[in-house]
Design an enzyme around this catalytic site. Structure first.
Site, PDB file in Angstrom:
ATOM      1  N   ASP A 331       0.698  -1.337   0.140  1.00  0.00           N
ATOM      2  CA  ASP A 331      -0.046   0.049   0.038  1.00  0.00           C
ATOM      3  C   ASP A 331       0.728   1.317   0.073  1.00  0.00           C
ATOM      4  O   ASP A 331       1.958   1.370   0.374  1.00  0.00           O
ATOM      5  CB  ASP A 331      -0.926   0.152   1.167  1.00  0.00           C
ATOM      6  CG  ASP A 331      -1.813  -1.097   1.347  1.00  0.00           C
ATOM      7  OD1 ASP A 331      -2.830  -1.003   1.013  1.00  0.00           O
ATOM      8  OD2 ASP A 331      -1.316  -2.289   1.552  1.00  0.00           O
ATOM      9  N   LYS A 332       0.387   2.354  -0.897  1.00  0.00           N
ATOM     10  CA  LYS A 332       1.041   3.704  -0.572  1.00  0.00           C
ATOM     11  C   LYS A 332       0.752   4.218   0.519  1.00  0.00           C
ATOM     12  O   LYS A 332       1.677   4.599   1.437  1.00  0.00           O
ATOM     13  CB  LYS A 332       0.636   4.618  -1.627  1.00  0.00           C
ATOM     14  CG  LYS A 332       1.002   5.786  -1.849  1.00  0.00           C
ATOM     15  CD  LYS A 332       0.890   6.635  -2.920  1.00  0.00           C
ATOM     16  CE  LYS A 332       1.387   8.207  -2.823  1.00  0.00           C
ATOM     17  NZ  LYS A 332       1.195   8.993  -4.088  1.00  0.00           N
TER      18      LYS A 332
END
Length: 690
Positions: A331-332
């Site tokens: 995930d960013k």
């Protein structure tokens, strides 16, 4: 993107927000750590294996007999003489090996390494003792007059991730127990009795058998092996057939005339390697002539895409993004920890750039030398620590007891699992153009359209989106390159190529080729993932949790020689009536050129859906971009492991039976298998989309 998709659970759920800050969403890759797992396995196996290997125990786990000998993975050696002759024993318990008494046989081990100490150092003493017990018991069973299939059990040494350690183990086990074979499946090393060795021992002497398998293992160029003179033509024919049937791809046989000690003419069988077998030859000591340099480390990143982080690391180190190996894209908007390996970089060089990385939202930990790239089998899964804030009821829920809603949601998902959708981050959550749209354009070989979708800006006024906006308006790649910040590595790679080759079909094709393969195929996989999500929701809506005729289930067949498609079984009408399978066994295909579709309405849906996107004739190979998409299968449902949670807030916020929503947050901790999305698990728990 998932708002209309199905659920598998029927609890009410609750509302809340996630990823309020990166520290509210922490992801840690669960890496299969070689030494700790091996030690744990040795301890956990000690009691049952001692029982299993006891003299009076008939319960040896049966394993499949190998159909042939792999030159790299299977090892042979001495075994008891058949029928009328007793085997030679060293001491009271363990069989002697001719390898152990010959100087030339010892030469294959590294200098100074004796087999017992090698196995102790590689396996640890407890596991080595278990291996010895397994070997001795197997030898006793082979020498007994029991059923011919007795003694075909197997013994797991656990995951051995280091390739060099595996090679050393193969060699050391071959030296100490030449009648065993070692095979590797997904990094797990398994020890078995060598059925081929045992069969040959019924045809020739044990010394010949031992020497022949030693010849196979050495793979010395221009070497030959000759069996003892044999005047029986029919017997020679049987030996010829056995060798060619088992090892014909590696060696060839020929009968020739010899003169025995009595000056009598006789016939003997000679074996030599086929020329194409020389590519299999390993250099002495199992070490590559040109040793590649690898450095392993753990990457911590915050508010950064995995591919962006890798591009930034590559630029800093002066290597290519393809020189990095990793097991998943994280995930960013999160703090994530994941193991990586980089090629052609020393640990010292990696340490030098540490301070520069911190300014870019990255830290590197546990820097150390490695022997090879990371492989997918080394990822056990991911651990998540998530904070859910702004807790409240759903608007349609009249209950006043939010605490109860949370409790029943956790229990429901822990029991029934969740629909295994791909998460919104795979598609570029919240963006004007999502990654699957670019992937579809690439599959249709609309290269210019794919480039323009790639550079479609968001509705914000910042340097990145201003540069994208300028490029779309002017097609001035050079001017856009000047405007674009340095950290947008992918965009800069593409613009450089477009500046050189132009913004026509050919130029855009070369532009896509200018970015790493892993990034190109990412977009195509995003499209395939979108189709899978829609198919899973459709399947659950029309058939629910019942397994019906035409569904696909994966068999538990473990034979690696069987293709994936052969392991996928189409459910019959009789199997549906008998409720033979559960919904947890049902899989759906990720579209590609080598998969099969369900033979019910879901299969028809796939074909109609691909036609809608003009892909009815798609071969799922984009040759101009060197993209090959064979497809695969994905389980509809997945389970969550090690789920736990607690509420945090003031005493006023948490009462005995109710929550004061504004002052409380929910902490959830859980593990998921590789390729599962925490946001999807949370969607099932909370019954809301993010």
């Amino acid at each position: 993107m998932l708002h209309s998709f199905s659920y598998v659970t029927d609890h009410t759920g609750f509302c809340g927000t996630i990823k309020n800050s990166p520290s509210d969403f922490v992801v840690t890759e669960i890496e299969v750590t070689e030494h700790s797992l091996r030690d744990t396995q040795a301890k956990s196996l000690q009691k049952p294996v001692e029982t299993l290997l006891g003299q009076s125990s008939p319960g040896l786990a049966l394993g499949a007999q190998p159909s042939g000998l792999c030159a790299q993975d299977c090892d042979g050696g001495e075994m008891p003489k058949p029928a009328e002759q007793e085997p030679h024993w060293a001491g009271d318990n363990c069989p002697a090996s001719p390898y152990q008494n010959r100087h030339e046989d010892k030469a294959e081990l590294k200098p100074g390494l004796e087999d017992a100490s090698v196995l102790d150092s590689l396996l640890g003493k407890p596991m080595n003792e278990l291996l010895s017990k397994f070997a001795c018991n197997l030898k006793h069973m082979w020498n007994s007059k029991s059923d011919a299939n007795s003694g075909t059990g197997e013994f797991s040494l656990g995951p051995i991730l280091d390739k060099k350690n595996r090679a050393d183990l193969h060699s050391a086990i071959r030296q100490k127990f030449p009648f065993l074979v070692t095979v590797t499946k997904d990094n797990e090393m398994i020890v078995k009795g060598n059925a081929d060795y045992r069969e040959l021992c019924q045809l020739v002497t044990e010394k010949e058998t031992s020497d022949f398998f030693k010849f196979l293992d050495a793979k010395l160029e221009n070497s030959t092996f000759s069996f003892e003179p044999d005047g029986n033509k029919e017997h020679r024919k049987v030996v010829h057939h056995f060798i060619n049937r088992k090892f014909g791809k590696l060696v060839e046989t020929k009968s020739f005339t010899v003169t025995d000690v009595s000056d009598q003419q006789n016939m003997s069988i000679m074996v030599r390697f086929r020329e194409k077998g020389w590519s299999r030859k390993r250099p002495a000591g199992g070490v590559q002539e040109k040793q590649d340099l690898y450095t392993a480390f753990t990457l911590q990143k915050e508010n950064l895409e995995t591919l962006e982080a890798i591009s930034s690391l590559a630029a800093e180190l002066g290597v290519l993004p393809s020189d990095f190996s990793y097991t998943g894209i994280k995930d960013k908007k999160a703090i994530t920890f994941q193991p990586m390996v980089v090629k052609k970089v020393t640990p010292e060089r990696l340490k030098e750039i540490g301070s520069k990385l911190e300014k870019k939202g990255m830290k590197i930990h546990n820097i150390r030398s490695a022997c090879q790239h990371l492989r997918l089998g080394q990822l056990k899964g991911n651990h998540f620590d998530v904070v859910v804030r702004d807790l409240k009821h759903h608007s349609h829920d009249s209950s006043a007891d939010l605490k109860k809603r949370i409790s029943e949601a956790m229990e429901s998902v822990e029991t029934k699992g969740f629909v295994n959708y791909y998460g919104p981050q795979r598609f570029g959550q919240g963006q004007n153009v999502q990654t699957d749209q670019i992937g579809l354009a690439l599959l249709n070989e609309k290269m210019v359209k794919a480039v323009k979708l790639f550079f479609t800006p968001e509705d914000t006024d910042d340097p990145v989106n201003n540069a994208k906006r300028y490029f779309l308006q002017t097609e001035d790649a050079k001017g856009a390159l000047v405007m674009l910040p340095e950290f947008k590595v992918r965009e800069r790679m593409l613009l450089r190529a477009l500046n050189r080759y132009g913004v026509n079909h050919e130029g855009c094709t070369k532009g896509w080729l200018n970015i790493p393969h892993s990034m190109r195929i990412f977009y195509v996989h995003a499209y395939c993932s979108k189709i899978w999500n829609e198919a899973a929701s459709y399947r659950l809506k029309i058939y629910g949790s019942k397994v019906v005729e035409g569904d696909l289930v994966v068999s538990e067949e473990t034979d690696e020689s069987i293709s994936l498609n052969d392991k996928v079984h189409v459910v019959t009408a009789a199997e549906e009536s008998a409720n033979k399978y559960s919904i947890n066994q049902v899989v759906l295909p990720m579209v590609g050129h080598s998969i099969k579709y369900p033979s019910n309405k879901v299969g028809q849906w796939y074909h109609e859906r691909l036609s809608k996107d003009e892909l009815q004739a798609c071969r799922f190979r984009v040759s101009p971009l060197q993209l090959n998409i064979p497809g695969c299968y994905r389980a509809i449902l997945k389970n969550v492991q090690n789920l736990s949670y607690f509420l945090e807030g003031s005493e006023e916020g948490i009462e005995d039976n109710h929550l004061n929503e504004s002052n409380v947050c929910l902490h959830i901790s859980f593990d998921l298998d590789p390729s599962c999305y925490a946001t999807i698990c949370l969607r099932e728990i909370m019954k809301c989309d993010f």
